[in-house]
Design a protein around this motif. Structure first.
Motif, short mmCIF file in Angstrom:
data_model
loop_
_atom_site.label_atom_id
_atom_site.label_comp_id
_atom_site.label_asym_id
_atom_site.label_seq_id
_atom_site.Cartn_x
_atom_site.Cartn_y
_atom_site.Cartn_z
N ARG A 219 0.82 -1.22 0.00
CA ARG A 219 0.00 0.00 0.00
C ARG A 219 0.86 1.28 0.00
O ARG A 219 0.44 2.31 -0.50
CB ARG A 219 -0.92 0.01 1.23
N ILE A 220 2.07 1.17 0.54
CA ILE A 220 2.93 2.35 0.63
C ILE A 220 3.33 2.87 -0.75
O ILE A 220 3.72 4.02 -0.91
CB ILE A 220 4.20 2.03 1.47
N ILE A 223 2.01 6.02 -2.15
CA ILE A 223 2.52 7.30 -1.67
C ILE A 223 3.90 7.63 -2.26
O ILE A 223 4.06 8.60 -2.99
CB ILE A 223 2.60 7.31 -0.12
N VAL A 224 4.90 6.79 -1.96
CA VAL A 224 6.29 7.17 -2.25
C VAL A 224 6.58 7.38 -3.74
O VAL A 224 6.95 8.50 -4.14
CB VAL A 224 7.27 6.14 -1.64
N VAL A 227 4.26 10.21 -5.26
CA VAL A 227 4.60 11.55 -4.78
C VAL A 227 5.91 12.02 -5.42
O VAL A 227 6.04 13.17 -5.87
CB VAL A 227 4.72 11.58 -3.24
#
Length: 399
Positions: A219-220, A223-224, A227
């Motif tokens: 799931r991370i 984001i990383v 972004v």
């Protein structure tokens, strides 16, 4: 004594083939000469051993028949070509390289799965270095789009997209990455190189693969990488402009709309066997409307297979794809492999997915570098599948 000597000989042979494959994988984006030299030495070693032992060495995998059908159909595309003189060079520029699949399965069948891990790690390292090299050339103003020392931006973009797709599912496997920070760093390096190739197709595929892995495993990843990509696109004007073109893809088709119109006009000509390989320039009806007069292919492997090899060729191409995924997913789903295999198979299948997704609006079959990478990854699926099936049958017999 003879048995002891045979064991030493086999060890040396296996060790040599392992290092030659490592050299081959490491050199793909840096030296075409070394890549070809490693392949030739592997082939010579195979032929020497076969002649010496008076035995044809062959490791059977569940993918072999589909691959053989594909090769036969491509050969027939030359025989039934509307212009054999145009198609004949395909024998040594395309079709001869398909034999490397069987060369890979022969040598990989002798390796332990830990060696597969090493090979994948070498590929990832090669991808990271190639990405840094290509990115630095853009930032230093040497080139407009990231490229490798052996090829242009399209080949590098395809290579990096495949390596990114392989890497993205391995973040929790300590055999590949000692820490999560290292995994993120490699992903960022690969992603940067892909962005600076300015290839919108590969951007889109990276997005699809990232979203899939984020939903199913990590799931991370929502984001990383996303972004980071957003920040770098926002602060680099040329990337911002290219991203806008990606959003408005239908308004920036780079002649693909003309290729599709031409394809529609020829759709029902030679539908079974096609026109033959390398005939695009001779048969394409709308060259006068093309902005880029240097286009020499259909910019889609699916169209390429249909117009060069007809429905028979396209079916063979799709059959190969189906066979690869069928065997890989079956082994992962039924858990009939060792502890290492599921992660290797998933990573490789994601890498192969990057190839097949690119094939909609690009291609890899005719690329001399990425086609070898494709065959190597396909060989891994074949070898692991064959060994897993054999081990499962043996266990069932014991039970």
């Amino acid at each position: 004594m003879k048995i002891f000597k045979d064991k030493i000989s086999n060890y040396k042979s296996n060790n040599l083939s392992f290092w030659l494959i490592i050299i081959l994988l490491a050199s793909m984006m840096f030296s075409l000469f070394i890549l070809q030299a490693a392949l030739i030495i592997l082939l010579i070693a195979y032929l020497y051993k076969s002649i010496k032992d008076k035995k044809f060495y062959y490791f059977k995998t569940p993918i072999d028949n589909a691959f053989l059908v594909f090769i036969v159909v491509r050969v027939l595309s030359i025989i039934f070509s509307t212009n054999i003189s145009l198609s004949l060079p395909s024998l040594n520029k395309e079709i001869i390289f398909y034999s490397t699949f069987f060369l890979f399965t022969h040598y990989l069948s002798k390796d332990e799965e830990n060696n597969f891990v090493t090979m994948i790690k070498v590929l990832i390292l090669a991808g990271a270095v190639a990405s840094l090299y290509g990115t630095s050339k853009v930032l230093l103003g040497i080139v407009d789009r990231a490229e490798s020392s052996t090829s242009g931006y399209s080949t590098l973009g395809m290579f990096l997209t495949v390596i990114y797709s392989i890497t993205i599912s391995l973040g929790k496997n300590k055999k590949y990455f000692s820490s999560r920070y290292l995994w993120f760093a490699v992903l960022i390096i690969l992603l940067t190189g892909i962005l600076f190739t300015y290839n919108r197709t590969h951007w889109g595929i990276v997005g699809i693969i990232t979203l899939f892995v984020a939903i199913t495993r990590e799931r991370i990843l929502l984001i990383v990488p996303i972004v980071f990509a957003a920040i770098i696109i926002l602060f680099v004007p040329s990337l911002s402009e290219r991203f806008v073109q990606l959003i408005h893809f239908n308004q920036n088709l780079s002649d693909r709309d003309i290729i599709w119109k031409g394809a529609y006009q020829l759709m029902f000509d030679h539908p079974l066997t096609g026109f033959g390989t390398r005939t695009f320039k001779e048969i394409f009806p709308l060259f006068d409307q093309m902005q880029d007069k240097g286009v020499a292919s259909w910019h889609s492997d699916y169209l390429q297979m249909y117009f060069e090899s007809g429905l028979i060729g396209l079916t063979a191409f799709l059959l190969l794809m189906f066979t690869i995924y069928k065997n890989g997913i079956r082994i992962i789903k039924n858990k009939i492999t060792s502890e290492l295999s599921p992660d290797i198979l998933l990573a490789v299948l994601l890498g192969l997915s990057a190839f097949y997704l690119t094939a909609f609006v690009g291609g890899f079959i005719l690329d001399p570098i990425n086609s070898i990478l494709f065959q190597f990854l396909t060989a891994i699926v074949g070898v692991i599948s064959a060994k897993a099936i054999k081990e499962n049958i043996t266990i069932n017999k014991i039970d």
